[in-house]
Design a protein around this motif. Sequence first.
Motif, mmCIF file in Angstrom:
data_model
loop_
_atom_site.group_PDB
_atom_site.id
_atom_site.type_symbol
_atom_site.label_atom_id
_atom_site.label_comp_id
_atom_site.label_asym_id
_atom_site.label_seq_id
_atom_site.Cartn_x
_atom_site.Cartn_y
_atom_site.Cartn_z
ATOM 1 N N LYS A 83 36.669 36.077 50.320
ATOM 2 C CA LYS A 83 37.212 37.418 50.105
ATOM 3 C C LYS A 83 37.567 38.085 51.432
ATOM 4 O O LYS A 83 38.567 38.777 51.526
ATOM 5 N N GLN A 84 36.722 37.890 52.433
ATOM 6 C CA GLN A 84 36.954 38.528 53.721
ATOM 7 C C GLN A 84 38.278 38.063 54.329
ATOM 8 O O GLN A 84 39.011 38.851 54.914
ATOM 9 N N LYS A 85 38.612 36.800 54.162
ATOM 10 C CA LYS A 85 39.873 36.272 54.687
ATOM 11 C C LYS A 85 41.056 36.925 53.971
ATOM 12 O O LYS A 85 42.034 37.331 54.599
ATOM 13 N N ARG A 87 41.061 39.799 52.456
ATOM 14 C CA ARG A 87 41.074 41.205 52.872
ATOM 15 C C ARG A 87 41.735 41.351 54.254
ATOM 16 O O ARG A 87 42.554 42.240 54.460
ATOM 17 N N GLU A 88 41.402 40.475 55.198
ATOM 18 C CA GLU A 88 41.994 40.536 56.546
ATOM 19 C C GLU A 88 43.508 40.362 56.491
ATOM 20 O O GLU A 88 44.250 41.108 57.120
ATOM 21 N N GLN A 107 40.287 42.948 44.321
ATOM 22 C CA GLN A 107 39.175 41.994 44.309
ATOM 23 C C GLN A 107 38.300 42.185 43.081
ATOM 24 O O GLN A 107 37.944 41.230 42.403
#
Length: 176
Positions: A83-85, A87-88, A107
Motif C-alpha cells: 500500500k505504501q508504494k 500511496r507514494e 485503499q
Amino acid sequence: MQKYAVDFEYDLRDVSERGGVELKGQPKLLAGLKMMRYIFSDDLERRLSEIFQPLRAMTWTDALEYARSLLVYLSSARKKIPKQKVREVMENIFPQPEFDKSALFIQEWMEEGAQIGLSSLTLSQLEHRLGVLDEMTRAQIQGLSNQQLKELGLALLHFTAQAELQQWLDDNTVVV
C-alpha cells in the motif's frame, strides 16, 4: 438481406511486453493499456509511476476517477503491491493536498470490496457444503478479516457439519 449484414474488420495487437507494440493514445487509453501490459509482469511495482503518469494530463476529477478504476484492476494483480508504494506513486502523480483523503478512500474501498467478495464467496461455499446458516453465524463470518476468511476457506473443505464450523469460529475469532 446481404446488403444489411454487418461487415467489420478488426485490428488485433499484442499489447503485452513481448508484443513490441508502442503504446500511444489519449491519457486515459494510454494508462489503461500500460496497466494491461504490466499487470502480470514481475516488475509491476517498478512500473507504477509509468502506468499512472499519463493521468497528469487529465483534469483532476477525471484523473482521480480513472485512477480509482485502475487501482481496482491493480488489486487483481498476481503480485500484491505494498500500500505504501501505491500511496507514494499516487502522491507523486497527484501532488494536490486533497489527494491524501482520496488515496485513503481508494485503499479502504479496495479492501472493503475484497473483503465483501471473499466473505460472500466463503458464505456461499459454507452453505453449499453445510446448508443454510443462521444469521448470527453469517454475521460472525462477515466480521472476519481477509486472512481469517482465507483460512476458513481452506478449513471448510473438511467440514461435514455446522458444529465443526462453529468450533472453528470459536477457536479462531475473538469475541469483544
